[in-house]
Design a protein around this motif. Structure first.
Motif, PDB file in Angstrom:
ATOM      1  N   ARG A   1      33.276  46.774  15.181  1.00  0.00           N
ATOM      2  CA  ARG A   1      32.042  47.428  15.075  1.00  0.00           C
ATOM      3  C   ARG A   1      31.862  48.669  15.884  1.00  0.00           C
ATOM      4  O   ARG A   1      32.610  48.712  16.704  1.00  0.00           O
ATOM      5  CB  ARG A   1      30.981  46.461  15.459  1.00  0.00           C
TER       6      ARG A   1
ATOM      7  N   MET B   1      22.316  39.428  22.546  1.00  0.00           N
ATOM      8  CA  MET B   1      22.542  40.846  23.119  1.00  0.00           C
ATOM      9  C   MET B   1      21.519  40.819  24.174  1.00  0.00           C
ATOM     10  O   MET B   1      20.196  41.239  23.774  1.00  0.00           O
ATOM     11  CB  MET B   1      22.206  41.660  21.941  1.00  0.00           C
TER      12      MET B   1
ATOM     13  N   VAL C   1      20.240  37.265  17.908  1.00  0.00           N
ATOM     14  CA  VAL C   1      20.176  37.400  16.596  1.00  0.00           C
ATOM     15  C   VAL C   1      20.870  36.248  15.730  1.00  0.00           C
ATOM     16  O   VAL C   1      22.076  36.041  16.069  1.00  0.00           O
ATOM     17  CB  VAL C   1      21.063  38.587  16.030  1.00  0.00           C
TER      18      VAL C   1
ATOM     19  N   SER D   1      21.614  43.069   2.623  1.00  0.00           N
ATOM     20  CA  SER D   1      22.312  43.641   3.971  1.00  0.00           C
ATOM     21  C   SER D   1      21.662  43.011   5.106  1.00  0.00           C
ATOM     22  O   SER D   1      20.416  42.492   4.985  1.00  0.00           O
ATOM     23  CB  SER D   1      21.947  45.155   3.906  1.00  0.00           C
ATOM     24  N   GLY D   2      22.473  42.569   5.916  1.00  0.00           N
ATOM     25  CA  GLY D   2      21.979  41.829   7.192  1.00  0.00           C
ATOM     26  C   GLY D   2      21.758  40.385   6.798  1.00  0.00           C
ATOM     27  O   GLY D   2      21.687  39.755   7.707  1.00  0.00           O
ATOM     28  N   SER D   3      22.439  39.895   5.558  1.00  0.00           N
ATOM     29  CA  SER D   3      22.096  38.403   5.375  1.00  0.00           C
ATOM     30  C   SER D   3      23.032  37.343   5.918  1.00  0.00           C
ATOM     31  O   SER D   3      23.099  36.277   5.917  1.00  0.00           O
ATOM     32  CB  SER D   3      21.848  38.149   3.777  1.00  0.00           C
TER      33      SER D   3
ATOM     34  N   GLN E   1      35.361  46.444   5.005  1.00  0.00           N
ATOM     35  CA  GLN E   1      34.108  47.217   4.232  1.00  0.00           C
ATOM     36  C   GLN E   1      34.457  48.439   4.448  1.00  0.00           C
ATOM     37  O   GLN E   1      34.348  49.215   3.542  1.00  0.00           O
ATOM     38  CB  GLN E   1      33.045  46.629   5.084  1.00  0.00           C
TER      39      GLN E   1
ATOM     40  N   GLU F   1      33.072  43.662   0.464  1.00  0.00           N
ATOM     41  CA  GLU F   1      33.006  44.758  -0.324  1.00  0.00           C
ATOM     42  C   GLU F   1      34.022  45.676  -0.565  1.00  0.00           C
ATOM     43  O   GLU F   1      33.963  46.867  -0.355  1.00  0.00           O
ATOM     44  CB  GLU F   1      31.678  45.774   0.492  1.00  0.00           C
TER      45      GLU F   1
ATOM     46  N   HIS G   1      27.245  43.418  -2.931  1.00  0.00           N
ATOM     47  CA  HIS G   1      25.853  42.927  -3.007  1.00  0.00           C
ATOM     48  C   HIS G   1      25.416  43.349  -4.289  1.00  0.00           C
ATOM     49  O   HIS G   1      24.337  43.671  -4.767  1.00  0.00           O
ATOM     50  CB  HIS G   1      25.060  43.738  -1.977  1.00  0.00           C
TER      51      HIS G   1
HETATM   52  N1  LIG Z   1      28.363  41.411  16.943  1.00  0.00           N
HETATM   53  C1  LIG Z   1      27.138  41.518  16.395  1.00  0.00           C
HETATM   54  N2  LIG Z   1      26.127  41.694  17.543  1.00  0.00           N
HETATM   55  C2  LIG Z   1      24.837  41.502  17.388  1.00  0.00           C
HETATM   56  N3  LIG Z   1      24.465  41.323  16.274  1.00  0.00           N
HETATM   57  C3  LIG Z   1      25.110  41.172  15.160  1.00  0.00           C
HETATM   58  C4  LIG Z   1      26.525  41.326  15.239  1.00  0.00           C
HETATM   59  N4  LIG Z   1      27.351  41.241  14.283  1.00  0.00           N
HETATM   60  C5  LIG Z   1      26.408  40.841  13.139  1.00  0.00           C
HETATM   61  N5  LIG Z   1      25.195  40.919  13.709  1.00  0.00           N
HETATM   62  C6  LIG Z   1      23.691  40.725  13.181  1.00  0.00           C
HETATM   63  O1  LIG Z   1      23.914  39.659  12.219  1.00  0.00           O
HETATM   64  C7  LIG Z   1      23.266  39.824  11.115  1.00  0.00           C
HETATM   65  C8  LIG Z   1      24.274  39.750   9.894  1.00  0.00           C
HETATM   66  O2  LIG Z   1      25.381  40.800   9.950  1.00  0.00           O
HETATM   67  P1  LIG Z   1      26.235  40.958   8.814  1.00  0.00           P
HETATM   68  O3  LIG Z   1      27.117  41.824   9.348  1.00  0.00           O
HETATM   69  O4  LIG Z   1      26.978  39.486   8.672  1.00  0.00           O
HETATM   70  O5  LIG Z   1      25.348  41.337   7.680  1.00  0.00           O
HETATM   71  P2  LIG Z   1      25.786  41.589   6.166  1.00  0.00           P
HETATM   72  O6  LIG Z   1      25.413  40.883   5.252  1.00  0.00           O
HETATM   73  O7  LIG Z   1      27.453  41.832   5.988  1.00  0.00           O
HETATM   74  O8  LIG Z   1      25.144  43.151   5.834  1.00  0.00           O
HETATM   75  P3  LIG Z   1      25.869  44.269   4.974  1.00  0.00           P
HETATM   76  O9  LIG Z   1      25.656  43.844   3.426  1.00  0.00           O
HETATM   77  O10 LIG Z   1      24.858  45.234   5.339  1.00  0.00           O
HETATM   78  O11 LIG Z   1      27.220  44.401   5.470  1.00  0.00           O
HETATM   79  C9  LIG Z   1      22.716  41.205  11.227  1.00  0.00           C
HETATM   80  O12 LIG Z   1      21.317  41.131  11.400  1.00  0.00           O
HETATM   81  C10 LIG Z   1      23.461  41.887  12.085  1.00  0.00           C
HETATM   82  O13 LIG Z   1      22.809  42.650  12.922  1.00  0.00           O
END
Ligand SMILES: Nc1ncnc2c1ncn2[C@@H]1O[C@H](COP(=O)(O)OP(=O)(O)OP(=O)(O)O)[C@@H](O)[C@H]1O
Ligand SMILES: [Mg+2]
Lengths: 792, 250
Positions: free
Chosen positions: A396, B32, B37, B59-61, B109, B181, B214
């Motif tokens: 990240r 954090m 989260v 996204s974010g799921s 990704q 993805e 997605h």
């Molecule tokens: N290292 C981290 N620190 C803080 N929050 C995190 C971290 N990694 C993920 N998150 C949070 O956890 C949640 C899920 O994130 P994740 O990356 O798994 O989503 P996603 O489904 O892969 O989204 P996208 O389709 O955008 O890639 C999000 O709200 C993200 O902000």
């Protein structure tokens, strides 16, 4: 080769200038270490070998005159392995082409070659033969300078009569590795030589049948008898023959200069590499931290692919390792040549049977090792940083750190005054705390090096001025035979070209204060004397008057006395009486341990009236008048030695100025590398980090020079702050050096003028500007459109 | 044809599949500072040997989060993760590295290629640490990039870079291929080709593949589809008849 090594190779190539700059700093650090350690060992080895093969005396005792039988007793003292009685006199050399009188030291030597104490080392010709009595062996430097060879004749004034001597050989000696004339600080073969005579001939010519005026001795190896006790006992045994001085090896002039030089090398071999490698490690640390941050995702990916942490760790470590190895190897090579150069220089001033540069495997290996360690230390922080990350995290983007307002922004009135450019500069300088700190550190070290270098230069110049122009101001010093009356002074005053003649009385003896003892002399100066002027710390004249002593600071330290204290002075000539005398003033002195008193007072003290044994002259500088003067002086029966101080001072200054050029050059290269390397490093990293920002500015219409200007201001702020921090450090370094060089021979004046600081600042700014030109080149060549499109 | 969640948990009786990875009540909480989260909430699911599993959700799921935990890139906060008979969630860092190295192929990704290495060299990065790697050119051939082997990432389009990333994952010859993805940055046609590649890998080489997307249309090619929302599994759907990638329209 692994693909990761290929990756490394390419990254290396793309930051080659930076790495080169860092490697160069390491190279100089290792070069200094290897060079100085090598010379240190060469000198040390040469000294030890020379001293042992020539049976260098562990002590010498200077006497008025003692029967040989009494001297032989010293050899039977426990702890003494061997002794040699010797006849030693100062002399005048009469060379046909020399206008001025030349001084020399005459020493007796056994007629037949034997393993004697303070044996000579023949260079040309042979030892004494049986063919004639009046044979002489001349010291090599003098012979070379005056083109004297075995087979030629030379004239010396021995015991008032001009003697013709046949040169059988030229030689050097372990007691004159660094040969100085009395009062000199650099070897001066033009005006001073050593002459060895057969023992029997010396006895004849000096009326020293069965007698000697010096004892040389060596201690038994591994003796448990205290050396000081032996020396004290020897001195006691010879007391009735007028002990003038007792000199253990540590106080022997040549040995002292040589040892001091060797010790100095040792400390420079430690200090210089610490400065350079410290800067290199810090700069490397900045580079690698940035690299590791930049490659965060790559690190995460490698972890995700299944690389072990140690593999990634090693991968990044190799970066520092390569810089360490590269800089180290180059440093070893540079060090070898530094040693070669220094060896040549030392050969000019120090005479050894042989002094060669050498390739010491262990020194080279340790040079390489410390540079590798430096490279590793420099990479450790940045590399460790990435290991802490979990792979998912590493991939990240880094959370933006320190994006908030900087402290400066809260000082509203100031912040409002800054324009956008300065605000950007301020933000960058303050936000990249580590990089700014590293830059300040490097600049501080560079400035410390510069300022202490300048201070040492100014110190040397000041020392020469103080000692040879302000305290001692005569052109010519005359030593008279025994004590004379004022008539001798009047005689000298009437000679051609003499503008001023001042009488002096020098009384040798021992100073005592409680358990502190020190041999020396009291020099009586006439009231209002202009040619010897004791001075205080600010170089203001201290008038010598009243009933007491004006003592040099070093002597006062040795005797542990302050102004107003009393010391006991026991004369070593004539009636050996103890006198209680008061120390009225402390005079500053950077050489020797002089003690002054009023001429009349001193005369009264030793029961004389108007006695003179030295005369100082100020003379006309016209060569013809001088020639006439020297001719007259040679003829005067009361004059024993003529010392042309003005010539000596000139040769000291010439030597000083010649070495100054090399010194300044080295100083500038060394400190320049530090400044340049560090500034280049942080500016180029800053540029790489902000490619997009720069590209955006370009789109907005900023020109490349305007952007360079922003970076320049950052570098300049860091450089200026660092330089200010470095100046006191440089001052401190000089003080430390002065302390470490403090001896009876020398005290190093700590002198700083506004010039020191101005030069340091100007050079620092110059280096910063030069580095900026390099950075500007990168900005001009930068493909900013590409930077705009690339994603990070 | 959709099945209910409970159906899926009891397993598909007509196809007695063997579970390669099993998540039991897994939570993932990111702390954090003050804020926590919750990226995964009580997630239980199986990944069967030899299946192509699609994960969809907004996204974010929490899709990437699950994939990271399955791939051994991150630890679960609570719950158990099984790898066959072994408890993955108890693995030491070293064991996790071994697991990633020997078992998992990851397609990221954002590709995450090393910019200073050519396509071939990027693939070699993973073959070098693998016990029984595929031939590098063979892997590149599988993604149709044999002739671009010596090009650097900056000289390739996003889709080409994505395929290099797939080749890099494949070349290790992993049992489990995790793709975050893989078609996200690709156009329609290229996306289909990548999808075809994944289907072939499953069919011909018997790989187990988890693919995040997605785009629900692409999920039609999968054997099963897991739908996530706010860190929770909201639906598990089995496709009895996966649609061949060529026939998908979106
Ligand atoms: N290292 C981290 N620190 C803080 N929050 C995190 C971290 N990694 C993920 N998150 C949070 O956890 C949640 C899920 O994130 P994740 O990356 O798994 O989503 P996603 O489904 O892969 O989204 P996208 O389709 O955008 O890639 C999000 O709200 C993200 O902000
Ligand atoms: Mg994601």
């Amino acid at each position: 080769m692994s693909v990761l090594d290929k990756k490394l190779g390419r990254e290396f190539w793309s930051s080659k200038w930076l790495l080169l700059a860092i490697s160069l700093i390491i190279t100089l650090g290792v070069g200094c270490y290897v060079g100085m350690a090598t010379v240190y060992r060469s000198l040390q080895t040469a000294k030890t070998d020379y001293y042992s093969t020539s049976r260098m005396a562990d002590f010498s005792i200077e006497l008025k005159k003692s029967p040989l039988a009494e001297i032989e007793e010293i050899g039977r003292l426990p702890g003494v392995a061997a002794i040699r009685p010797r006849i030693s006199f100062y002399t005048t050399v009469d060379l046909p082409d020399a206008v001025q009188p030349i001084n020399g030291l005459v020493l007796s030597l056994p007629e037949r070659r034997s393993a004697t104490v303070n044996d000579i080392f023949l260079r040309r010709g042979s030892y004494f033969t049986d063919r004639r009595e009046n044979e002489v062996i001349v010291n090599e430097a003098f012979a070379k300078r005056h083109k004297l060879s075995p087979g030629q004749w030379i004239h010396l004034v021995l015991n008032d009569s001009r003697q013709e001597l046949f040169i059988v050989g030229t030689a050097i000696s372990s007691e004159f590795v660094y040969l100085l004339s009395p009062g000199g600080i650099v070897p001066d073969p033009e005006h001073f030589g050593v002459f060895y005579l057969k023992q029997s001939y010396a006895q004849d010519v000096f009326d020293f049948d069965g007698a000697a005026n010096q004892v040389l001795g060596v201690y038994s190896p591994g003796t448990t008898v205290s050396r000081q006790a032996t020396l004290d006992e020897a001195e006691r045994m010879l007391e009735s023959y007028g002990v003038i001085s007792t000199t253990p090896l540590v106080d022997q002039a040549s040995n002292r200069y040589l040892s001091q030089e060797i010790d100095g090398l040792a400390s420079f071999a430690v200090v210089m590499p610490i400065i350079f490698l410290g800067v290199a490690a810090v700069v490397l640390n900045v580079l690698l931290t940035r690299l590791a941050e930049q490659q965060r995702t790559i690190i995460g990916t490698l972890k995700a692919l299944g690389f072990f942490d140690y593999q990634i760790f090693l991968h990044f470590l190799k970066f520092g390792l390569a810089v360490g190895v590269g800089g180290g190897l180059a440093g070893c090579l540079v060090g070898y040549y530094i040693a070669a150069g220094m060896t040549i220089m030392y050969r000019m001033f120090y005479s050894f049977p042989r002094l060669d540069n050498a390739f010491y495997n262990d020194i080279q290996a340790s040079g390489l090792a410390i540079s590798v360690v430096c490279g590793i230390i420099g990479s450790l922080h940045g590399t460790r940083l990435v290991l802490k990350l979990k792979p998912a995290e590493a991939m990240r983007a880094k959370p933006p750190g320190g994006g908030g307002a900087i402290l400066l922004e809260r000082i509203g009135w100031l912040w409002r005054r800054l324009n956008t450019g300065w605000r950007m500069v301020a933000r960058n300088v303050i936000r990249n705390r580590m990089r700014t700190a590293a830059g300040i550190f490097a600049a501080a070290m560079g400035a410390a090096l510069l300022s202490s270098g300048f201070m040492m230069l100014q110190g040397s110049l000041y020392l020469v001025d103080f000692q040879f122009k302000w305290v001692m101001r005569s052109d010519i010093d005359l030593t008279l035979k025994n004590e004379r009356s004022e008539a001798a002074l009047l005689e000298v005053k009437s000679l051609p070209g003499v503008k001023l003649a001042e009488p002096m009385l020098s009384v040798p003896g021992t100073f005592k204060n409680g358990s502190h003892r020190k041999k020396g002399a009291i020099v009586g100066l006439s009231r209002g004397a202009k040619l010897t002027v004791p001075r205080d710390l600010e170089a203001r004249p201290i008038p010598v008057r009243g009933c007491g002593l004006t003592m040099s600071r070093k002597m006062a330290e040795i005797l542990d006395v302050k102004r107003g204290d009393f010391v006991t002075f026991r004369t070593s000539k004539g009636l050996q009486r103890d006198h209680e005398v008061q120390v009225l003033e402390i005079a500053e002195s950077y050489m020797g341990t002089a003690v002054y008193a009023d001429f009349d007072y001193l005369n009264r003290l030793v029961g004389e009236h108007g006695a003179i044994n030295q005369v100082q002259l100020l003379v006309d500088s016209d060569p013809q008048t001088q020639e006439a003067l020297f001719g007259e002086l040679k003829r005067l029966p009361s004059v024993q030695a003529v010392n042309c101080r003005s010539d000596m001072v000139k040769s000291i200054e010439d030597t000083l100025i010649a070495s100054m050029i090399g010194f300044i050059g080295t100083l500038i290269i060394f400190s320049g590398t530090i400044f340049f390397g560090s500034i280049l490093n942080s500016a180029l990293i800053g540029l790489a980090e902000r490619q997009r920002e720069v590209a955006t500015l370009r789109v907005l219409g900023y020109g490349p020079w305007q952007i360079g200007n922003l970076l320049f201001r950052e570098s300049m702020i860091v450089t200026v702050i660092g330089t200010f921090v470095g100046m006191p450090i440089g001052y401190g370094l000089t003080v430390l050096m002065a302390i470490s060089y403090d001896s009876e021979l020398f005290r190093f004046p700590v002198v700083s003028t506004s010039l020191t600081w101005i030069f340091t600042a100007v050079l620092a700014i110059l280096f910063c500007t030069m580095a900026q030109l390099f950075v500007q080149r990168t900005i001009l060549n930068m493909d900013w459109l590409d930077a705009l499109q690339s994603k990070e | 044809m959709a099945t209910s969640l409970s159906d899926s948990v009891t397993g598909n009786s007509s196809n007695p599949a063997e579970s390669l990875i099993r998540l039991e009540n897994v939570d993932k909480i990111f702390q954090m500072g003050e804020v926590a989260v919750q990226a995964m909430r009580d997630v239980s699911l199986d990944i069967y040997r030899g299946e192509l599993l699609a994960m969809v959700g907004p996204s974010g799921s929490g899709k990437s989060t699950i994939l990271n935990i399955v791939g051994g890139l991150d630890n679960a906060t609570n719950g158990k993760v099984w790898f066959g008979e072994q408890l993955l969630s108890d693995f030491s860092a070293r064991e996790l590295t071994r697991y990633r190295r020997d078992t998992v192929g990851f397609v990221f990704q954002f590709y995450n290629l090393v910019p200073t290495l050519s396509a071939r060299e990027n693939v070699m990065v993973s073959t070098e640490i693998s016990d029984e790697p595929m031939d590098v050119l063979e892997a590149l051939r599988m993604v149709d990039l044999e002739d671009r082997a010596d090009h650097f990432p900056s000289q390739m389009s996003g889709g080409e870079q994505q395929r290099v990333a797939i080749a890099r994952a494949l070349a290790k010859n992993p049992e489990l291929l995790l793709c975050d993805e893989p078609t996200g940055a690709l156009d329609f046609a290229t996306g289909k080709r990548v999808l075809r590649l994944l289907v072939d890998l499953k069919n011909h080489l018997g790989k187990t593949i988890v693919m995040i997307t997605h785009n629900s249309a692409l999920a039609q090619a999968a054997d099963r589809v897991i739908r996530l929302r706010s860190g929770q599994v909201v639906e598990v759907k089995t496709n009895d008849q996966p649609v061949p990638p060529e026939d998908i329209i979106w």
